[in-house]
Design a protein around this motif. Structure first.
Motif, mmCIF file in Angstrom:
data_model
loop_
_atom_site.group_PDB
_atom_site.id
_atom_site.type_symbol
_atom_site.label_atom_id
_atom_site.label_comp_id
_atom_site.label_asym_id
_atom_site.label_seq_id
_atom_site.Cartn_x
_atom_site.Cartn_y
_atom_site.Cartn_z
ATOM 1 N N ARG A 67 8.740 -34.988 -22.139
ATOM 2 C CA ARG A 67 9.527 -34.908 -23.515
ATOM 3 C C ARG A 67 10.882 -34.378 -23.237
ATOM 4 O O ARG A 67 12.054 -34.878 -23.803
ATOM 5 C CB ARG A 67 8.771 -33.891 -24.547
ATOM 6 C CG ARG A 67 7.748 -34.677 -25.297
ATOM 7 C CD ARG A 67 7.222 -33.657 -26.173
ATOM 8 N NE ARG A 67 5.969 -34.261 -26.993
ATOM 9 C CZ ARG A 67 4.985 -33.721 -27.314
ATOM 10 N NH1 ARG A 67 4.824 -32.319 -27.060
ATOM 11 N NH2 ARG A 67 3.969 -34.282 -27.800
ATOM 12 N N TRP A 68 10.979 -33.437 -22.323
ATOM 13 C CA TRP A 68 12.299 -32.763 -22.042
ATOM 14 C C TRP A 68 13.192 -33.800 -21.440
ATOM 15 O O TRP A 68 14.324 -34.235 -21.863
ATOM 16 C CB TRP A 68 12.172 -31.418 -21.197
ATOM 17 C CG TRP A 68 13.606 -31.066 -20.634
ATOM 18 C CD1 TRP A 68 14.389 -30.212 -21.335
ATOM 19 C CD2 TRP A 68 14.106 -31.571 -19.498
ATOM 20 N NE1 TRP A 68 15.439 -30.105 -20.685
ATOM 21 C CE2 TRP A 68 15.477 -30.820 -19.721
ATOM 22 C CE3 TRP A 68 14.044 -32.294 -18.534
ATOM 23 C CZ2 TRP A 68 16.528 -30.715 -18.422
ATOM 24 C CZ3 TRP A 68 14.998 -32.458 -17.412
ATOM 25 C CH2 TRP A 68 16.219 -31.800 -17.453
ATOM 26 N N ALA A 69 12.665 -34.521 -20.602
ATOM 27 C CA ALA A 69 13.363 -35.700 -19.605
ATOM 28 C C ALA A 69 13.862 -36.673 -20.440
ATOM 29 O O ALA A 69 15.146 -37.245 -20.666
ATOM 30 C CB ALA A 69 12.691 -36.021 -18.509
ATOM 31 N N ARG A 70 12.834 -37.239 -21.288
ATOM 32 C CA ARG A 70 13.094 -38.226 -22.046
ATOM 33 C C ARG A 70 14.492 -37.934 -23.162
ATOM 34 O O ARG A 70 15.355 -38.755 -23.626
ATOM 35 C CB ARG A 70 11.853 -38.731 -22.818
ATOM 36 C CG ARG A 70 11.956 -40.141 -23.642
ATOM 37 C CD ARG A 70 10.559 -40.339 -24.030
ATOM 38 N NE ARG A 70 10.606 -41.793 -24.857
ATOM 39 C CZ ARG A 70 10.976 -42.060 -26.111
ATOM 40 N NH1 ARG A 70 11.216 -41.129 -26.829
ATOM 41 N NH2 ARG A 70 10.783 -43.267 -26.565
ATOM 42 N N GLY A 71 14.236 -36.586 -23.920
ATOM 43 C CA GLY A 71 15.311 -36.255 -24.823
ATOM 44 C C GLY A 71 16.535 -36.243 -24.244
ATOM 45 O O GLY A 71 17.662 -36.509 -24.739
#
Length: 163
Positions: A28-32
């Protein structure tokens, strides 16, 4: 938001199959980070690219969308597929200590919130968010919430932001 959450779940399943030990929180962090900083090169290439290609352009992701005040965009990025050059050119004089702004071109506050993490009062007329809410969904007495929303729409119509 539910559609975005479903997309994250589908993308995570694909990524987890390739990257052993990847957690949902890390994904989620990387995608965001990527989604909030990536540039669509097709639109920046003046149509020279037939399909959308996305890229991260270090430092260019520091360019902000103009705030709601009177500030206008003062730079414009472009991409040349023949050379692979990503260029940011000034479109107006930029005084010392002034911000660097490019209009992100978002069409609704919903899309802006999901992609960039902010909304714009200037773009209320373009947003689809008010229409996703029922008139009685706000806390407090139903009459007060309904009246607040209706007044918001009246002001938008009066200001020419909504027809």
């Amino acid at each position: 938001i539910e559609l975005e959450q479903d997309a994250v779940a589908r993308d995570f399943a694909r990524a987890a199959a390739v990257f052993d030990g990847l957690t949902l929180a890390e994904f989620r962090w990387a995608r965001g980070v990527v989604k909030s900083r990536v540039f669509g090169l097709r639109s920046l290439s003046a149509g020279a690219l037939e399909q959308e290609v996305i890229a991260m352009a270090p430092v260019a992701d520091f360019i902000n969308h103009p705030p709601d005040e009177v500030v206008e965009a003062n730079v414009a990025p472009s991409y040349d597929p023949a050379t692979g050059s990503f260029t940011v050119r000034t479109t107006a004089e930029i005084p010392a200590n002034a911000g660097i702004y490019w209009d992100y071109g978002f069409k609704s506050n919903r899309a802006s919130l999901l992609r960039y993490g902010f909304v714009s009062k200037r773009r209320v007329a373009l947003t689809d968010m008010p229409f996703l809410l029922k008139l009685l969904d706000f806390p407090g007495t139903p009459g007060t919430a309904k009246n607040m929303k209706l007044e918001h729409f009246r002001q938008a119509v009066k200001g020419g932001q909504l027809v």
